[in-house]
Design an enzyme around this catalytic site. Structure first.
Site, mmCIF file in Angstrom:
data_model
loop_
_atom_site.group_PDB
_atom_site.id
_atom_site.type_symbol
_atom_site.label_atom_id
_atom_site.label_comp_id
_atom_site.label_asym_id
_atom_site.label_seq_id
_atom_site.Cartn_x
_atom_site.Cartn_y
_atom_site.Cartn_z
ATOM 1 N N GLY A 11 -20.319 -0.124 120.493
ATOM 2 C CA GLY A 11 -19.099 -0.916 120.699
ATOM 3 C C GLY A 11 -18.014 -0.578 119.698
ATOM 4 O O GLY A 11 -17.227 -1.426 119.308
ATOM 5 N N ARG A 13 -15.233 0.785 119.758
ATOM 6 C CA ARG A 13 -13.785 0.668 120.078
ATOM 7 C C ARG A 13 -13.351 -0.800 120.105
ATOM 8 O O ARG A 13 -12.169 -1.100 120.186
ATOM 9 C CB ARG A 13 -13.484 1.294 121.437
ATOM 10 C CG ARG A 13 -13.701 2.782 121.455
ATOM 11 C CD ARG A 13 -13.003 3.424 122.626
ATOM 12 N NE ARG A 13 -13.345 2.802 123.907
ATOM 13 C CZ ARG A 13 -12.863 3.245 125.074
ATOM 14 N NH1 ARG A 13 -12.007 4.266 125.091
ATOM 15 N NH2 ARG A 13 -13.202 2.667 126.208
ATOM 16 N N TYR A 137 -23.815 -16.915 127.912
ATOM 17 C CA TYR A 137 -23.569 -15.980 126.802
ATOM 18 C C TYR A 137 -24.391 -16.375 125.583
ATOM 19 O O TYR A 137 -25.057 -15.547 124.963
ATOM 20 C CB TYR A 137 -22.080 -16.032 126.486
ATOM 21 C CG TYR A 137 -21.583 -15.319 125.270
ATOM 22 C CD1 TYR A 137 -21.286 -16.034 124.115
ATOM 23 C CD2 TYR A 137 -21.353 -13.950 125.279
ATOM 24 C CE1 TYR A 137 -20.776 -15.405 122.999
ATOM 25 C CE2 TYR A 137 -20.843 -13.308 124.164
ATOM 26 C CZ TYR A 137 -20.552 -14.050 123.032
ATOM 27 O OH TYR A 137 -20.042 -13.419 121.914
ATOM 28 N N ASP A 270 -11.660 -27.843 127.024
ATOM 29 C CA ASP A 270 -11.591 -27.846 125.557
ATOM 30 C C ASP A 270 -12.763 -27.087 124.937
ATOM 31 O O ASP A 270 -12.678 -26.557 123.851
ATOM 32 C CB ASP A 270 -11.625 -29.290 125.027
ATOM 33 C CG ASP A 270 -10.228 -29.900 124.903
ATOM 34 O OD1 ASP A 270 -10.126 -31.130 124.833
ATOM 35 O OD2 ASP A 270 -9.245 -29.120 124.874
HETATM 36 N N1 LIG Z 1 -14.295 -11.906 119.348
HETATM 37 C C1 LIG Z 1 -14.819 -12.983 118.803
HETATM 38 O O1 LIG Z 1 -14.142 -14.015 118.573
HETATM 39 C C2 LIG Z 1 -16.277 -13.005 118.427
HETATM 40 C C3 LIG Z 1 -17.139 -11.915 118.701
HETATM 41 N N2 LIG Z 1 -18.447 -12.007 118.293
HETATM 42 C C4 LIG Z 1 -19.420 -10.925 118.596
HETATM 43 O O2 LIG Z 1 -18.981 -9.663 118.100
HETATM 44 C C5 LIG Z 1 -19.451 -8.627 118.966
HETATM 45 C C6 LIG Z 1 -18.292 -7.757 119.380
HETATM 46 O O3 LIG Z 1 -17.314 -8.579 119.955
HETATM 47 P P1 LIG Z 1 -15.801 -8.032 120.088
HETATM 48 O O4 LIG Z 1 -15.619 -6.882 119.168
HETATM 49 O O5 LIG Z 1 -14.911 -9.231 119.993
HETATM 50 O O6 LIG Z 1 -15.782 -7.491 121.585
HETATM 51 P P2 LIG Z 1 -14.787 -6.441 122.283
HETATM 52 O O7 LIG Z 1 -14.693 -6.872 123.689
HETATM 53 O O8 LIG Z 1 -13.577 -6.273 121.452
HETATM 54 O O9 LIG Z 1 -15.627 -5.076 122.211
HETATM 55 C C7 LIG Z 1 -16.816 -4.978 122.921
HETATM 56 C C8 LIG Z 1 -17.245 -3.533 122.924
HETATM 57 O O10 LIG Z 1 -18.475 -3.467 123.627
HETATM 58 C C9 LIG Z 1 -18.463 -2.283 124.380
HETATM 59 N N3 LIG Z 1 -19.239 -2.485 125.607
HETATM 60 C C10 LIG Z 1 -19.117 -3.492 126.501
HETATM 61 N N4 LIG Z 1 -19.980 -3.302 127.518
HETATM 62 C C11 LIG Z 1 -20.639 -2.134 127.255
HETATM 63 C C12 LIG Z 1 -21.637 -1.388 127.931
HETATM 64 N N5 LIG Z 1 -22.141 -1.805 129.089
HETATM 65 N N6 LIG Z 1 -22.081 -0.243 127.364
HETATM 66 C C13 LIG Z 1 -21.576 0.184 126.186
HETATM 67 N N7 LIG Z 1 -20.623 -0.472 125.484
HETATM 68 C C14 LIG Z 1 -20.173 -1.619 126.034
HETATM 69 C C15 LIG Z 1 -17.021 -1.955 124.726
HETATM 70 O O11 LIG Z 1 -16.926 -0.529 124.740
HETATM 71 P P3 LIG Z 1 -15.694 0.289 125.412
HETATM 72 O O12 LIG Z 1 -14.486 -0.110 124.643
HETATM 73 O O13 LIG Z 1 -16.081 1.724 125.192
HETATM 74 O O14 LIG Z 1 -15.686 -0.112 126.865
HETATM 75 C C16 LIG Z 1 -16.260 -2.602 123.590
HETATM 76 O O15 LIG Z 1 -15.839 -1.646 122.657
HETATM 77 C C17 LIG Z 1 -20.121 -9.320 120.146
HETATM 78 O O16 LIG Z 1 -21.519 -9.311 119.955
HETATM 79 C C18 LIG Z 1 -19.608 -10.734 120.076
HETATM 80 O O17 LIG Z 1 -20.592 -11.630 120.552
HETATM 81 C C19 LIG Z 1 -18.944 -13.107 117.641
HETATM 82 C C20 LIG Z 1 -18.119 -14.175 117.367
HETATM 83 C C21 LIG Z 1 -16.761 -14.188 117.736
HETATM 84 C C1 LIG Z 2 -16.086 -17.081 119.667
HETATM 85 C C2 LIG Z 2 -16.331 -18.095 120.726
HETATM 86 O O1 LIG Z 2 -15.258 -18.015 121.641
HETATM 87 C C3 LIG Z 2 -15.440 -18.710 122.842
HETATM 88 O O2 LIG Z 2 -15.508 -20.074 122.579
HETATM 89 P P1 LIG Z 2 -14.176 -20.875 122.225
HETATM 90 O O3 LIG Z 2 -13.973 -20.860 120.767
HETATM 91 O O4 LIG Z 2 -14.219 -22.223 122.907
HETATM 92 O O5 LIG Z 2 -13.099 -19.988 122.964
HETATM 93 P P2 LIG Z 2 -11.538 -19.818 122.941
HETATM 94 O O6 LIG Z 2 -11.120 -19.125 121.691
HETATM 95 O O7 LIG Z 2 -11.182 -19.173 124.237
HETATM 96 O O8 LIG Z 2 -10.960 -21.339 122.955
HETATM 97 C C4 LIG Z 2 -10.923 -22.115 121.809
HETATM 98 C C5 LIG Z 2 -10.117 -23.369 122.109
HETATM 99 O O9 LIG Z 2 -8.739 -22.997 122.238
HETATM 100 C C6 LIG Z 2 -8.181 -23.612 123.384
HETATM 101 N N1 LIG Z 2 -7.021 -22.846 123.876
HETATM 102 C C7 LIG Z 2 -5.748 -23.342 123.923
HETATM 103 N N2 LIG Z 2 -4.908 -22.429 124.455
HETATM 104 C C8 LIG Z 2 -5.687 -21.323 124.720
HETATM 105 C C9 LIG Z 2 -5.354 -20.051 125.293
HETATM 106 O O10 LIG Z 2 -4.176 -19.747 125.658
HETATM 107 N N3 LIG Z 2 -6.386 -19.149 125.373
HETATM 108 C C10 LIG Z 2 -7.662 -19.460 124.993
HETATM 109 N N4 LIG Z 2 -8.630 -18.521 125.117
HETATM 110 N N5 LIG Z 2 -8.008 -20.680 124.475
HETATM 111 C C11 LIG Z 2 -7.013 -21.581 124.347
HETATM 112 C C12 LIG Z 2 -9.360 -23.627 124.353
HETATM 113 O O11 LIG Z 2 -9.092 -24.561 125.406
HETATM 114 C C13 LIG Z 2 -10.479 -24.057 123.431
HETATM 115 O O12 LIG Z 2 -10.444 -25.456 123.229
HETATM 116 C C14 LIG Z 2 -16.665 -18.237 123.563
HETATM 117 O O13 LIG Z 2 -16.563 -16.868 123.780
HETATM 118 C C15 LIG Z 2 -17.846 -18.459 122.716
HETATM 119 O O14 LIG Z 2 -18.972 -17.853 123.345
HETATM 120 C C16 LIG Z 2 -17.638 -17.873 121.374
HETATM 121 O O15 LIG Z 2 -18.531 -17.231 120.834
#
Ligand SMILES: NC(=O)C1=CN([C@@H]2O[C@H](COP(=O)(O)OP(=O)(O)OC[C@H]3O[C@@H](n4cnc5c(N)ncnc54)[C@H](OP(=O)(O)O)[C@@H]3O)[C@@H](O)[C@H]2O)C=CC1
Ligand SMILES: C[C@H]1O[C@H](OP(=O)(O)OP(=O)(O)OC[C@H]2O[C@@H](n3cnc4c(=O)[nH]c(N)nc43)[C@H](O)[C@@H]2O)[C@@H](O)[C@@H](O)C1=O
Length: 314
Positions: A11, A13, A137, A270
């Site tokens: 992952g 990228r 998830y 929410d």
């Molecule tokens: N974003 C957040 O707020 C949070 C994220 N996390 C965790 O961090 C980790 C990464 O999340 P994040 O960086 O935000 O995700 P992104 O969506 O930014 O990146 C996910 C990456 O996974 C790769 N990927 C998805 N499907 C496949 C597949 N089938 N085969 C190979 N590669 C794949 C993609 O590759 P490509 O670009 O090549 O398609 C992409 O680069 C996850 O485990 C997530 O649960 C935890 C808490 C919060």
């Molecule tokens: C990292 C975490 O992230 C996710 O959980 P989440 O924190 O609930 O997700 P969220 O960031 O999308 O929302 C946070 C709060 O924000 C409010 N909200 C307002 N306005 C917008 C809006 O415009 N976009 C989004 N996305 N949310 C909004 C929204 O209604 C909610 O109350 C899951 O992936 C979970 O699996 C996980 O791991």
């Protein structure tokens, strides 16, 4: 880890994966192995095993996943549980078959019960019902933790798990439907200011609390754990600070310079009311976050202006 060790960043990228690559390169690790999902779909068992047999990585960071905000999770539950289970099962089992020395799986603090006592300790896992909007998830991520622990117990592997809270930073997903709240706010307020819109629509009530940690801190914590942590229990990665979604909106509006109002869309969920992580375990191990939300919002908006403008990655 030896600076020449073969390190697979799955992952690479993505938001987290790209930060892990930056952090490893800055620390002098020079033998990083990466594949895009087009080059290697980690949901494919045969292709994944063949890749591990050929490349034989010594260390693995699993930052590949199907990831999205609350509406994406709520809209595509089958994809969220299938993709994440397949990626984790294939990478963890292929790591075992090819003798990977150590692996770090990235989960999320959404694995904890919806109404867990706050701040949420790692031992709250499986003590109550999960938040429905992202349960598929969360179940996949919990399965990943249990797989790592089971392989450690039966095969003597060293597979560790890190549970970051909501994270943000450069290279995030800014798609307004599938993204998380912070990148969505950056884009919404930016576009509202540019268009002279009177208001910005906020999903839900604005009353839930969320904790945010910058992705560079998460990448540094991941490297820190890979180098220093041998435990089987998951480790939370967070700032230990929370604020309401309304307060976040007001902070982003100030950073962007949007002077209009907020409108709340009650038709959107929410999600969990609070998910403040207890970060004492990682503090005791010797790591703390460095980037404050104010610094992080400013630097992420600056990055957005230079790189995204109206475009989106997601
Ligand atoms: N974003 C957040 O707020 C949070 C994220 N996390 C965790 O961090 C980790 C990464 O999340 P994040 O960086 O935000 O995700 P992104 O969506 O930014 O990146 C996910 C990456 O996974 C790769 N990927 C998805 N499907 C496949 C597949 N089938 N085969 C190979 N590669 C794949 C993609 O590759 P490509 O670009 O090549 O398609 C992409 O680069 C996850 O485990 C997530 O649960 C935890 C808490 C919060
Ligand atoms: C990292 C975490 O992230 C996710 O959980 P989440 O924190 O609930 O997700 P969220 O960031 O999308 O929302 C946070 C709060 O924000 C409010 N909200 C307002 N306005 C917008 C809006 O415009 N976009 C989004 N996305 N949310 C909004 C929204 O209604 C909610 O109350 C899951 O992936 C979970 O699996 C996980 O791991």
């Amino acid at each position: 880890m030896d600076k020449g060790a073969r390190i697979f960043v799955a992952g690479h990228r993505g938001l987290v994966g790209s930060a892990i690559v930056r952090t490893l390169q800055a620390a002098g690790y020079r033998n990083l192995i990466t594949r895009t999902s087009a080059e290697l779909d980690l949901r494919e068992q045969g292709a994944t095993r063949a890749f591990f047999e050929k490349e034989r990585p010594e260390y693995v960071f699993i930052a590949a996943a199907k990831v999205g905000g609350i509406v994406a999770n709520n809209s595509y539950p089958a994809e969220f549980i299938y993709d994440n289970l397949m990626i984790q099962n294939n990478v963890i089992h292929a790591s075992y078959l090819s003798g990977v020395q150590k692996l770090l799986l990235l989960g999320s603090t959404c694995i904890y019960p919806k109404l867990a006592p706050q701040p949420i300790r790692e031992d709250a896992l499986l003590t109550g019902p999960l938040e429905p909007t992202n349960e598929p998830y969360a179940i996949a991520k919990i399965a990943g933790i249990k797989m790592c622990q089971s392989y450690n117990r039966q095969y003597g592997t060293r597979y560790i798990c890190a549970m970051p809270t909501n994270l943000y930073g450069p290279n995030d997903n800014f798609d307004l439907t599938t993204s998380h709240v912070l990148p969505a706010f950056i884009r919404k307020f930016h576009e509202a200011k540019a268009s002279g819109a009177e208001n910005v629509v906020i999903w839900g009530s604005g009353t839930p609390y969320r904790e945010f940690v910058h992705v560079d801190d998460v990448a540094e914590a991941s490297l820190f754990l890979m180098e220093n942590y041998e435990g089987w229990e998951p480790v939370n990665i967070g700032s230990g600070e929370e604020l309401t979604i309304r307060a976040l909106a007001e902070q982003v509006a100030a950073v962007v310079g949007f002077k209009g109002g907020l409108v709340f869309d009650a038709s959107k969920p929410d999600g969990t009311p609070r998910k403040l992580s207890d970060v004492s375990r990682i503090h005791e191990l010797g790591w703390r976050h460095r980037i404050t939300l104010e610094e992080g919002l400013n630097s992420t908006y600056a990055w957005y202006l230079e790189n995204q403008g109206g475009g989106v990655r997601g």
